[in-house]
Design a protein around this motif. Sequence first.
Motif, PDB file in Angstrom:
ATOM      1  N   VAL A   1       0.849  -1.187   0.000  1.00  0.00           N
ATOM      2  CA  VAL A   1       0.000   0.000   0.000  1.00  0.00           C
ATOM      3  C   VAL A   1       0.886   1.238   0.000  1.00  0.00           C
ATOM      4  N   HIS A   2       0.278   2.419   0.005  1.00  0.00           N
ATOM      5  CA  HIS A   2       1.057   3.651  -0.010  1.00  0.00           C
ATOM      6  C   HIS A   2       1.873   3.803   1.275  1.00  0.00           C
ATOM      7  N   ASN A   3       3.059   4.400   1.135  1.00  0.00           N
ATOM      8  CA  ASN A   3       3.815   4.764   2.327  1.00  0.00           C
ATOM      9  C   ASN A   3       3.254   6.080   2.879  1.00  0.00           C
ATOM     10  N   ARG A   4       3.869   6.603   3.951  1.00  0.00           N
ATOM     11  CA  ARG A   4       3.326   7.810   4.579  1.00  0.00           C
ATOM     12  C   ARG A   4       3.271   8.977   3.590  1.00  0.00           C
ATOM     13  N   ARG A   5       4.342   9.145   2.829  1.00  0.00           N
ATOM     14  CA  ARG A   5       4.383  10.248   1.869  1.00  0.00           C
ATOM     15  C   ARG A   5       3.272  10.115   0.825  1.00  0.00           C
ATOM     16  N   GLY A   6       3.151   8.923   0.268  1.00  0.00           N
ATOM     17  CA  GLY A   6       2.130   8.710  -0.744  1.00  0.00           C
ATOM     18  C   GLY A   6       0.732   8.892  -0.190  1.00  0.00           C
ATOM     19  N   PHE A   7       0.497   8.371   1.010  1.00  0.00           N
ATOM     20  CA  PHE A   7      -0.830   8.505   1.610  1.00  0.00           C
ATOM     21  C   PHE A   7      -1.173   9.966   1.845  1.00  0.00           C
ATOM     22  N   ASN A   8      -0.244  10.737   2.408  1.00  0.00           N
ATOM     23  CA  ASN A   8      -0.532  12.135   2.712  1.00  0.00           C
ATOM     24  C   ASN A   8      -0.883  12.934   1.460  1.00  0.00           C
ATOM     25  N   VAL A   9      -0.122  12.710   0.395  1.00  0.00           N
ATOM     26  CA  VAL A   9      -0.364  13.442  -0.853  1.00  0.00           C
ATOM     27  C   VAL A   9      -1.736  13.091  -1.422  1.00  0.00           C
ATOM     28  N   LEU A  10      -2.030  11.790  -1.525  1.00  0.00           N
ATOM     29  CA  LEU A  10      -3.296  11.360  -2.116  1.00  0.00           C
ATOM     30  C   LEU A  10      -4.485  11.694  -1.217  1.00  0.00           C
ATOM     31  N   ALA A  11      -4.287  11.590   0.095  1.00  0.00           N
ATOM     32  CA  ALA A  11      -5.374  11.890   1.022  1.00  0.00           C
ATOM     33  C   ALA A  11      -5.741  13.367   0.979  1.00  0.00           C
ATOM     34  N   GLU A  12      -4.760  14.241   0.903  1.00  0.00           N
ATOM     35  CA  GLU A  12      -5.044  15.674   0.804  1.00  0.00           C
ATOM     36  C   GLU A  12      -5.841  15.971  -0.465  1.00  0.00           C
ATOM     37  N   GLN A  13      -5.467  15.317  -1.564  1.00  0.00           N
ATOM     38  CA  GLN A  13      -6.215  15.495  -2.812  1.00  0.00           C
ATOM     39  C   GLN A  13      -7.650  15.005  -2.662  1.00  0.00           C
ATOM     40  N   ARG A  14      -7.814  13.868  -2.007  1.00  0.00           N
ATOM     41  CA  ARG A  14      -9.146  13.299  -1.836  1.00  0.00           C
ATOM     42  C   ARG A  14     -10.017  14.186  -0.941  1.00  0.00           C
ATOM     43  N   ILE A  15      -9.420  14.781   0.083  1.00  0.00           N
ATOM     44  CA  ILE A  15     -10.167  15.666   0.972  1.00  0.00           C
ATOM     45  C   ILE A  15     -10.631  16.914   0.220  1.00  0.00           C
ATOM     46  N   LYS A  16      -9.755  17.498  -0.587  1.00  0.00           N
ATOM     47  CA  LYS A  16     -10.136  18.669  -1.382  1.00  0.00           C
ATOM     48  C   LYS A  16     -11.271  18.330  -2.342  1.00  0.00           C
ATOM     49  N   LEU A  17     -11.187  17.159  -2.961  1.00  0.00           N
ATOM     50  CA  LEU A  17     -12.246  16.730  -3.872  1.00  0.00           C
ATOM     51  C   LEU A  17     -13.556  16.538  -3.119  1.00  0.00           C
ATOM     52  N   ALA A  18     -13.489  15.963  -1.927  1.00  0.00           N
ATOM     53  CA  ALA A  18     -14.691  15.741  -1.125  1.00  0.00           C
ATOM     54  C   ALA A  18     -15.353  17.066  -0.741  1.00  0.00           C
ATOM     55  N   HIS A  19     -14.539  18.077  -0.472  1.00  0.00           N
ATOM     56  CA  HIS A  19     -15.091  19.394  -0.145  1.00  0.00           C
ATOM     57  C   HIS A  19     -15.866  19.960  -1.332  1.00  0.00           C
ATOM     58  N   ARG A  20     -15.323  19.780  -2.527  1.00  0.00           N
ATOM     59  CA  ARG A  20     -15.984  20.326  -3.724  1.00  0.00           C
ATOM     60  C   ARG A  20     -17.247  19.562  -4.070  1.00  0.00           C
ATOM     61  N   THR A  21     -17.221  18.261  -3.865  1.00  0.00           N
ATOM     62  CA  THR A  21     -18.362  17.429  -4.275  1.00  0.00           C
ATOM     63  C   THR A  21     -19.315  17.106  -3.133  1.00  0.00           C
ATOM     64  N   LYS A  22     -19.074  17.695  -1.962  1.00  0.00           N
ATOM     65  CA  LYS A  22     -19.925  17.465  -0.787  1.00  0.00           C
ATOM     66  C   LYS A  22     -19.973  15.987  -0.410  1.00  0.00           C
ATOM     67  N   THR A  23     -18.852  15.305  -0.564  1.00  0.00           N
ATOM     68  CA  THR A  23     -18.761  13.884  -0.239  1.00  0.00           C
ATOM     69  C   THR A  23     -18.268  13.721   1.200  1.00  0.00           C
ATOM     70  N   THR A  24     -18.794  12.719   1.896  1.00  0.00           N
ATOM     71  CA  THR A  24     -18.382  12.439   3.264  1.00  0.00           C
ATOM     72  C   THR A  24     -17.263  11.402   3.269  1.00  0.00           C
ATOM     73  N   LEU A  25     -16.221  11.681   4.061  1.00  0.00           N
ATOM     74  CA  LEU A  25     -15.098  10.762   4.189  1.00  0.00           C
ATOM     75  C   LEU A  25     -14.946  10.325   5.637  1.00  0.00           C
ATOM     76  N   GLY A  26     -14.364   9.149   5.815  1.00  0.00           N
ATOM     77  CA  GLY A  26     -14.028   8.663   7.134  1.00  0.00           C
ATOM     78  C   GLY A  26     -12.619   8.120   7.139  1.00  0.00           C
ATOM     79  N   LEU A  27     -11.961   8.196   8.289  1.00  0.00           N
ATOM     80  CA  LEU A  27     -10.591   7.699   8.411  1.00  0.00           C
ATOM     81  C   LEU A  27     -10.538   6.593   9.449  1.00  0.00           C
ATOM     82  N   LEU A  28      -9.886   5.481   9.102  1.00  0.00           N
ATOM     83  CA  LEU A  28      -9.637   4.389  10.032  1.00  0.00           C
ATOM     84  C   LEU A  28      -8.149   4.317  10.320  1.00  0.00           C
ATOM     85  N   TYR A  29      -7.802   4.196  11.592  1.00  0.00           N
ATOM     86  CA  TYR A  29      -6.405   4.142  12.026  1.00  0.00           C
ATOM     87  C   TYR A  29      -6.179   2.801  12.708  1.00  0.00           C
ATOM     88  N   LEU A  30      -5.329   1.949  12.139  1.00  0.00           N
ATOM     89  CA  LEU A  30      -5.123   0.597  12.629  1.00  0.00           C
ATOM     90  C   LEU A  30      -3.742   0.440  13.244  1.00  0.00           C
TER      91      LEU A  30
END
Length: 324
Positions: free
Chosen positions: A180-209
């Motif tokens: 899976v993504h390392n920390r760097r990859g996750f942070n970059v992609l997650a920030e993009q996904r959060i911005k997209l969710a803000h524009r599209t009014k999509t709800t996101l959730g985070l799981l920490y294992l």
Amino acid sequence: MTSNAVFNTDTFLLENPNDLISLDKWQKTVNLLAKLFDAPAGFLVQYTPKGFQVTIASAQASNPYPAGVIIEPEVNIFCRRIVETRQELYVNNAIIDSCWDNNPEVHSDGFRSYLGVPVFWPCGEPFGTFCVMDYKETNYKTTYLELIRHLKDILESDLSLIGGYADMQKLAITDPLSGVHNRRGFNVLAEQRIKLAHRTKTTLGLLYLDVDNFKAINDQHGHGIGDDVITLIGRVLTQSVRQSDVIGRIGGDEFVALVMLDATEDLQAVKHRIAAAFCSHHQMVKLPVFTVSIGITEANSASTISELLDVADKDMLQRKRLLA
């Protein structure tokens, strides 16, 4: 061709953010092809799941097809024949060949002659075609065939740069052990996904294992078994969430998943699905039984990935303390 086309500008090449290739150079190459062949139209066509897309079109008033046009994959066009056979194709007069009777390029748009060569990705899969078309019958000499082959070699050398860069990018953001993504990859992609969710009014959730007593697993069974546990966690997470969700390994035995939710209660459902998947895998693989503490939080309009990680981490630690 015109009657079957839809306009779409989403191509792999145009989405390349690092300018590893010069689209201006490709445009000049296609323009030169049409000029040297004294032809009204030249193209670089990309084969995609949606069909055959004109990636570059020669810049002439006589060219009826702009860049972005897509022809559905089942339509009987010249480029389709090349991709299917992986061989170059020269048709000097399509009117006298019955196999092109239902080709819209011929009978709707008036083309008579076609010369094209296949263009391949470095892996050997077809990228598409490099071709020139004419409204009149042609009789190209052998040197013309050699010319278009040479020009397509230039295009394929650029594709090898894209492929190499993509491989390097994947290595830079991927954890080799879990897949899976390392920390760097996750942070970059997650920030993009959060911005997209803000524009599209999509709800996101985070799981920490976090694996419970992971140090004890390494101490009792060896680091090789510990690595197998990490690999299993990556596999379970990948199989338990949607392909569009973002998964990452951000620490030794710490994983996160940013998931899209259709409803608030879906976050608990995803958590239970992951926990159930671990139980199921314990029955199939020869690894020591281990448990995983999972913290969760729902994103809101003000959330950043660092804020979400902090909240979910605290929730995970609280649950871990309850098990102690």
